[in-house]
Design an enzyme around this catalytic site. Sequence first.
Site, mmCIF file in Angstrom:
data_model
loop_
_atom_site.group_PDB
_atom_site.id
_atom_site.type_symbol
_atom_site.label_atom_id
_atom_site.label_comp_id
_atom_site.label_asym_id
_atom_site.label_seq_id
_atom_site.Cartn_x
_atom_site.Cartn_y
_atom_site.Cartn_z
ATOM 1 N N GLY A 1 3.504 9.805 4.093
ATOM 2 C CA GLY A 1 3.905 10.530 3.027
ATOM 3 C C GLY A 1 2.595 11.170 2.835
ATOM 4 O O GLY A 1 2.654 12.563 2.125
ATOM 5 N N GLU B 1 2.666 14.030 5.115
ATOM 6 C CA GLU B 1 3.577 14.961 4.632
ATOM 7 C C GLU B 1 3.240 15.852 3.644
ATOM 8 O O GLU B 1 3.504 17.100 3.674
ATOM 9 C CB GLU B 1 4.863 14.244 4.515
ATOM 10 C CG GLU B 1 5.145 13.541 5.727
ATOM 11 C CD GLU B 1 6.560 12.547 5.441
ATOM 12 O OE1 GLU B 1 6.498 11.516 4.936
ATOM 13 O OE2 GLU B 1 7.324 12.844 6.212
ATOM 14 N N GLU C 1 5.067 5.587 9.858
ATOM 15 C CA GLU C 1 6.367 4.692 9.023
ATOM 16 C C GLU C 1 7.068 3.786 10.204
ATOM 17 O O GLU C 1 7.572 3.074 9.636
ATOM 18 C CB GLU C 1 7.223 5.988 8.767
ATOM 19 C CG GLU C 1 6.700 6.728 7.687
ATOM 20 C CD GLU C 1 5.966 7.916 7.820
ATOM 21 O OE1 GLU C 1 5.365 8.105 9.008
ATOM 22 O OE2 GLU C 1 6.040 8.905 6.995
HETATM 23 C C1 HXC Z 1 0.694 0.775 -0.920
HETATM 24 C C2 HXC Z 1 -1.155 0.619 -0.147
HETATM 25 C C3 HXC Z 1 -0.795 1.667 0.765
HETATM 26 C C4 HXC Z 1 0.402 2.144 0.688
HETATM 27 C C5 HXC Z 1 -2.830 1.073 1.313
HETATM 28 N N1 HXC Z 1 -2.455 0.391 0.367
HETATM 29 N N2 HXC Z 1 -1.986 1.894 1.717
HETATM 30 N N3 HXC Z 1 -0.492 0.178 -1.020
HETATM 31 N N4 HXC Z 1 1.202 1.612 -0.213
HETATM 32 N N5 HXC Z 1 0.899 3.021 1.436
HETATM 33 C C6 HXC Z 1 -3.209 -0.554 -0.416
HETATM 34 C C7 HXC Z 1 -3.530 -2.037 0.237
HETATM 35 O O1 HXC Z 1 -2.367 -2.776 0.343
HETATM 36 C C8 HXC Z 1 -4.731 -2.784 -0.417
HETATM 37 O O2 HXC Z 1 -4.581 -3.209 -1.534
HETATM 38 C C9 HXC Z 1 -5.647 -1.169 -0.714
HETATM 39 O O3 HXC Z 1 -4.680 -0.231 -0.747
HETATM 40 C C10 HXC Z 1 -6.607 -0.780 0.167
HETATM 41 O O4 HXC Z 1 -6.114 -0.717 1.541
HETATM 42 P P1 HXC Z 1 -6.685 -1.684 2.813
HETATM 43 O O5 HXC Z 1 -5.325 -1.662 3.981
HETATM 44 O O6 HXC Z 1 -7.387 -3.106 2.465
HETATM 45 O O7 HXC Z 1 -7.582 -0.901 3.423
HETATM 46 P P2 HXC Z 1 -8.287 -0.612 4.861
HETATM 47 O O8 HXC Z 1 -8.365 -1.783 5.544
HETATM 48 O O9 HXC Z 1 -9.268 0.381 4.849
HETATM 49 O O10 HXC Z 1 -7.069 0.278 5.628
HETATM 50 C C11 HXC Z 1 -6.642 1.440 5.233
HETATM 51 C C12 HXC Z 1 -5.180 2.070 5.954
HETATM 52 C C13 HXC Z 1 -4.067 0.986 5.379
HETATM 53 C C14 HXC Z 1 -5.298 2.029 7.157
HETATM 54 C C15 HXC Z 1 -4.973 3.131 5.442
HETATM 55 O O11 HXC Z 1 -4.212 0.612 3.832
HETATM 56 C C16 HXC Z 1 -3.062 1.157 6.024
HETATM 57 O O12 HXC Z 1 -2.606 1.166 6.974
HETATM 58 N N6 HXC Z 1 -2.052 1.449 4.792
HETATM 59 C C17 HXC Z 1 -0.738 1.728 5.056
HETATM 60 C C18 HXC Z 1 -0.460 3.145 5.670
HETATM 61 C C19 HXC Z 1 0.946 3.418 5.960
HETATM 62 O O13 HXC Z 1 1.822 2.822 6.617
HETATM 63 N N7 HXC Z 1 1.372 4.501 5.457
HETATM 64 C C20 HXC Z 1 2.887 5.076 5.561
HETATM 65 C C21 HXC Z 1 3.594 4.527 4.493
HETATM 66 S S1 HXC Z 1 5.355 4.850 4.426
HETATM 67 P P3 HXC Z 1 -5.001 -4.637 -2.012
HETATM 68 O O14 HXC Z 1 -4.266 -5.049 -2.922
HETATM 69 O O15 HXC Z 1 -5.029 -5.262 -0.686
HETATM 70 O O16 HXC Z 1 -6.493 -4.257 -2.035
HETATM 71 C C22 HXC Z 1 5.439 6.341 4.070
HETATM 72 C C23 HXC Z 1 6.997 6.807 3.735
HETATM 73 C C24 HXC Z 1 6.885 8.342 4.012
HETATM 74 O O17 HXC Z 1 4.557 6.946 3.704
HETATM 75 C C25 HXC Z 1 8.203 8.977 3.247
HETATM 76 C C26 HXC Z 1 7.973 9.316 1.790
HETATM 77 C C27 HXC Z 1 6.785 10.001 1.499
#
Ligand code: HXC
Length: 258
Positions: free
Chosen positions: A109, A112, A132
């Site tokens: 997102g 996006e 995603e």
């Molecule tokens: C909730 C999130 C998050 C997310 C990161 N965090 N991304 N929480 N939703 N999308 C949180 C982690 O859980 C963590 O919390 C803190 O942020 C720091 O993240 P880390 O993972 O520890 O950091 P790092 O190791 O540097 O990795 C960064 C990262 C990774 C590669 C960006 O966080 C990641 O892969 N995030 C998810 C990316 C993702 O899949 N996005 C798509 C989401 S679905 P804690 O509590 O552990 O400190 C989507 C649907 C789209 O977007 C349609 C609608 C808009």
Amino acid sequence: MSESFVKVEVRGRVGLLTLNRPQVLNALSNEVIDELSAAVRAFEADDGIGAMVLTGSQKAFAAGADIGAMSGWTYMDVYKADYLGGNWDALRRARKPLIAAVSGYALGGGCELAMLCDFIIAAENAKFGQPEIKLGVIPGYGGTQRLPRAVGKAKAMDLVLTARMMDAAEAERAGLVSRIVPVERLLDEALEAAATIASMPLQAVMMAKECVNRAFEASLDDSLLFERRNFHALFATEDQKEGMRAFVEKRKPDFKHR
Ligand code: HXC
């Protein structure tokens, strides 16, 4: 008072919006988007604002929709609430230009949201992706539509199906971002671009934005007519008279944005 997730500032004729949820890398919840859309609406209504910049932190523009919030939802929850409609969808209807200044992660997102802006200025450390698929879903906020329009089918399929990230250089080569700047220059560069836009006659800026967007939504024939009629309409404005007169008289124009 509830916590604020969006910092709202005014810099001259530019409205600056900064996502501020650092503990989750600016993950986008409904609350974040409600705040963001309210701030955009206020800037839209403010005659003193001519352009907007949306940015995040150095580490993350936004790492996607809030996975923690979404994890327990059912089909009926998202369907009945029309998740990603409402205020999410309202953001794309902004009529004043909105520039995304992206540093760090712009994923799911977050990517996006950046693509929904009129153009993206990226810092050298920016990373774009639609991961995603790894979560068992697909992009739901325009990713499967805006990404192929920006970078073509091959790269869009590659990113959406493999979940890999693309760095700023690849994103610029592919046409997703308009410029790349050093991290420490990002905000200034975006604010300068926005200030330049905001110094232009507002009605011409808004019509130009509408016309460029039309290129993605209608046939060439319809869009060319739409462009021509908007071009004609601008001859009804004071700023067109001032802009052209100033050129002929070899002086700086004094636009009144009307
Ligand atoms: C909730 C999130 C998050 C997310 C990161 N965090 N991304 N929480 N939703 N999308 C949180 C982690 O859980 C963590 O919390 C803190 O942020 C720091 O993240 P880390 O993972 O520890 O950091 P790092 O190791 O540097 O990795 C960064 C990262 C990774 C590669 C960006 O966080 C990641 O892969 N995030 C998810 C990316 C993702 O899949 N996005 C798509 C989401 S679905 P804690 O509590 O552990 O400190 C989507 C649907 C789209 O977007 C349609 C609608 C808009």
